[in-house]
Motif scaffolding. Structure first.
Motif, mmCIF file in Angstrom:
data_model
loop_
_atom_site.group_PDB
_atom_site.id
_atom_site.type_symbol
_atom_site.label_atom_id
_atom_site.label_comp_id
_atom_site.label_asym_id
_atom_site.label_seq_id
_atom_site.Cartn_x
_atom_site.Cartn_y
_atom_site.Cartn_z
ATOM 1 N N PRO A 10 0.819 -1.223 0.000
ATOM 2 C CA PRO A 10 0.000 0.000 0.000
ATOM 3 C C PRO A 10 0.852 1.272 0.000
ATOM 4 O O PRO A 10 0.526 2.247 -0.701
ATOM 5 C CB PRO A 10 -0.809 -0.128 1.295
ATOM 6 C CG PRO A 10 -0.926 -1.594 1.524
ATOM 7 C CD PRO A 10 0.395 -2.151 1.073
ATOM 8 N N GLU A 11 1.937 1.276 0.775
ATOM 9 C CA GLU A 11 2.803 2.455 0.831
ATOM 10 C C GLU A 11 3.450 2.740 -0.530
ATOM 11 O O GLU A 11 3.500 3.890 -0.984
ATOM 12 C CB GLU A 11 3.886 2.285 1.895
ATOM 13 C CG GLU A 11 3.367 2.177 3.320
ATOM 14 C CD GLU A 11 3.045 0.743 3.729
ATOM 15 O OE1 GLU A 11 2.826 0.509 4.925
ATOM 16 O OE2 GLU A 11 3.017 -0.146 2.833
ATOM 17 N N ALA A 12 3.920 1.687 -1.178
ATOM 18 C CA ALA A 12 4.545 1.858 -2.490
ATOM 19 C C ALA A 12 3.519 2.287 -3.534
ATOM 20 O O ALA A 12 3.826 3.087 -4.430
ATOM 21 C CB ALA A 12 5.223 0.556 -2.923
ATOM 22 N N ALA A 13 2.308 1.763 -3.422
ATOM 23 C CA ALA A 13 1.244 2.146 -4.353
ATOM 24 C C ALA A 13 0.911 3.632 -4.203
ATOM 25 O O ALA A 13 0.705 4.334 -5.197
ATOM 26 C CB ALA A 13 0.003 1.296 -4.096
ATOM 27 N N LEU A 14 0.862 4.102 -2.964
ATOM 28 C CA LEU A 14 0.592 5.517 -2.728
ATOM 29 C C LEU A 14 1.706 6.385 -3.303
ATOM 30 O O LEU A 14 1.437 7.402 -3.959
ATOM 31 C CB LEU A 14 0.445 5.773 -1.226
ATOM 32 C CG LEU A 14 0.257 7.238 -0.802
ATOM 33 C CD1 LEU A 14 -0.990 7.830 -1.445
ATOM 34 C CD2 LEU A 14 0.180 7.340 0.716
ATOM 35 N N LEU A 37 -5.811 9.586 0.537
ATOM 36 C CA LEU A 37 -5.213 8.270 0.304
ATOM 37 C C LEU A 37 -4.284 7.843 1.436
ATOM 38 O O LEU A 37 -4.133 6.652 1.707
ATOM 39 C CB LEU A 37 -4.474 8.272 -1.034
ATOM 40 C CG LEU A 37 -5.400 8.415 -2.249
ATOM 41 C CD1 LEU A 37 -4.593 8.578 -3.522
ATOM 42 C CD2 LEU A 37 -6.349 7.221 -2.359
ATOM 43 N N GLN A 38 -3.669 8.810 2.105
ATOM 44 C CA GLN A 38 -2.884 8.470 3.292
ATOM 45 C C GLN A 38 -3.788 7.865 4.356
ATOM 46 O O GLN A 38 -3.394 6.936 5.070
ATOM 47 C CB GLN A 38 -2.184 9.712 3.836
ATOM 48 C CG GLN A 38 -0.947 10.127 3.061
ATOM 49 C CD GLN A 38 -0.355 11.424 3.546
ATOM 50 O OE1 GLN A 38 -1.026 12.259 4.166
ATOM 51 N NE2 GLN A 38 0.927 11.632 3.276
ATOM 52 N N SER A 39 -5.015 8.374 4.462
ATOM 53 C CA SER A 39 -5.980 7.816 5.408
ATOM 54 C C SER A 39 -6.339 6.380 5.025
ATOM 55 O O SER A 39 -6.420 5.489 5.884
ATOM 56 C CB SER A 39 -7.241 8.690 5.432
ATOM 57 O OG SER A 39 -8.214 8.154 6.308
ATOM 58 N N VAL A 92 -14.337 8.547 -2.156
ATOM 59 C CA VAL A 92 -14.492 7.444 -3.107
ATOM 60 C C VAL A 92 -14.015 7.857 -4.498
ATOM 61 O O VAL A 92 -13.390 7.072 -5.218
ATOM 62 C CB VAL A 92 -15.957 6.963 -3.144
ATOM 63 C CG1 VAL A 92 -16.135 5.882 -4.201
ATOM 64 C CG2 VAL A 92 -16.371 6.440 -1.771
ATOM 65 N N SER A 93 -14.295 9.105 -4.882
ATOM 66 C CA SER A 93 -13.841 9.590 -6.177
ATOM 67 C C SER A 93 -12.313 9.533 -6.288
ATOM 68 O O SER A 93 -11.755 9.109 -7.316
ATOM 69 C CB SER A 93 -14.325 11.025 -6.401
ATOM 70 O OG SER A 93 -13.851 11.534 -7.623
ATOM 71 N N PHE A 98 -7.153 6.531 -7.847
ATOM 72 C CA PHE A 98 -5.997 5.798 -7.312
ATOM 73 C C PHE A 98 -5.924 4.402 -7.933
ATOM 74 O O PHE A 98 -4.885 3.977 -8.457
ATOM 75 C CB PHE A 98 -6.129 5.730 -5.795
ATOM 76 C CG PHE A 98 -5.110 4.888 -5.098
ATOM 77 C CD1 PHE A 98 -3.750 5.082 -5.288
ATOM 78 C CD2 PHE A 98 -5.519 3.899 -4.209
ATOM 79 C CE1 PHE A 98 -2.804 4.310 -4.618
ATOM 80 C CE2 PHE A 98 -4.591 3.123 -3.524
ATOM 81 C CZ PHE A 98 -3.228 3.324 -3.737
ATOM 82 N N PHE A 99 -7.054 3.694 -7.907
ATOM 83 C CA PHE A 99 -7.067 2.335 -8.438
ATOM 84 C C PHE A 99 -6.933 2.312 -9.959
ATOM 85 O O PHE A 99 -6.357 1.378 -10.524
ATOM 86 C CB PHE A 99 -8.348 1.607 -8.010
ATOM 87 C CG PHE A 99 -8.389 1.265 -6.553
ATOM 88 C CD1 PHE A 99 -7.382 0.495 -5.980
ATOM 89 C CD2 PHE A 99 -9.423 1.699 -5.738
ATOM 90 C CE1 PHE A 99 -7.399 0.176 -4.631
ATOM 91 C CE2 PHE A 99 -9.457 1.388 -4.397
ATOM 92 C CZ PHE A 99 -8.450 0.630 -3.835
#
Length: 350
Positions: A10-14, A37-39, A92-93, A98-99
């Motif tokens: 998750p950290e690398a994805a962010l 996204l940090q949340s 959500v938006s 992000f995804f």
């Protein structure tokens, strides 16, 4: 987990998402995405708040997203309020974006973002109905004028109320942006020097001031309450503190403090004793149930200008807000108030 996916934490994805979007998002939008996204990553990697620690984004599915939405709506982290419909829509938006980017590197399935549904906002839910009314604003300004004259807090509140500006606009003002002769403030977009405006160059404008307001600003510039400092770019901020140009958090706390009724000698509507209330402590000001952040001051200022007969297009130009958005999000007048505004425009012979 699909065999077609490549593992990523998750950290690398962010980090990947923020890096890819660094130059195609406005500064404030970028910060908003990062915060949201940090949340989400914090929840994913937490054994305390989530459904168990997730170390690989390949394992995130629609049930995970739903669980996070429930958490944000019903509980949220201790330092955040639960999300309302509007806040959830923003959350959500951003997650969908992000995804969508994460699917480019096979972190999630390619159609995953399309299967996440945005929450529907009912009519009226998109409008923040909290605003500082003109009577209370006058009481605060009267108190500041008498007891805190020409302090940074006084000038900040005065400019907020008289110009309907945003927090970022106030923070961006330099001494050179105050035209003493004309009695005006010049709002300018300077992203390369840390003070962007929300609408970029389109948000630049000159706003006239009543002589009595301009006089107070002049007094402030000569006041011992004003720190004679420059910021890291060699600019002279109009509003200053000991560290230089005050952060948005500092200005926000000034507003939180002075919109507490107890700070201007009024009784607390909640019946709290100021000597025992935790919300009077500097780090807990946001917990006060009756004070305001800068945004409701902007909304109250816009509504007060409209009630005073200021044409919609003038308020739109001064506050850097479209007439459509002004009517929907900022002008919180009642139907009867709107009727009274229109009355003067009805011809006598019709």
């Amino acid at each position: 987990m699909s065999d077609d996916l490549d593992p990523i934490t998750p950290e690398a994805a962010l980090d990947y998402y923020l890096d890819t979007r660094r130059y195609d998002l406005a500064d404030e939008t970028y910060k908003s995405h990062r915060y949201r996204l940090q949340s989400f990553v914090r929840w994913l990697t937490s054994e305390e708040y989530g459904d168990g620690e997730i170390v690989n984004m390949n394992d995130v599915d629609l049930r995970t997203v739903h669980a996070y939405r429930v958490f944000k709506r019903e509980e949220n982290f201790p330092d955040d309020d639960p999300c309302n419909a509007v806040s959830m829509s923003g959350q959500v938006s951003t997650m969908r974006k992000f995804f969508e980017h994460l699917s480019d590197i096979k972190g999630v399935p390619s159609d995953f973002h399309e299967r996440i549904r945005l929450p529907k906002i009912q009519h009226g839910e998109g409008v923040d109905e909290r605003l500082l009314d003109a009577e209370r604003a006058s009481a605060i300004l009267d108190h500041l004028h008498r007891w805190e004259y020409a302090t940074p807090q006084h000038i900040s509140f005065l400019i907020f109320w008289r110009t309907s500006c945003r927090l970022g606009g106030l923070q961006a003002l330099d001494v050179q942006d105050f035209d003493r002769e004309e009695g005006a403030l010049e709002f300018r977009h300077r992203p390369e020097e840390g003070t962007p405006l929300k609408n970029d160059k389109g948000g630049e404008r000159d706003v006239s001031l009543k002589p009595r307001v301009a006089d107070v600003i002049e007094d402030f510039l000569e006041s011992p309450h004003r720190e004679d400092v420059t910021d890291e770019y060699g600019r002279e901020p109009l509003i200053t503190c000991r560290e230089g140009r005050p952060s948005k958090g500092t200005i926000r706390n000034w507003v939180y403090f002075w919109t507490q009724p107890c700070q201007i000698g009024e009784e607390c509507p909640e019946g709290r004793d100021p000597d025992e209330c935790e919300a009077t402590e500097r780090d807990l000001l946001a917990k006060c149930p009756v004070n305001f952040s800068p945004h409701p001051i902007r909304a109250g200022s816009i509504t007060a200008h409209r009630d005073a007969g200021t044409p919609r297009e003038v308020v739109s130009d001064r506050g850097d807000v479209s007439e459509k958005i002004l009517e929907k999000h900022y002008d919180q007048a009642s139907k009867r108030q709107r009727m009274r505004r229109r009355r003067e425009h009805i011809p006598d012979n019709l």
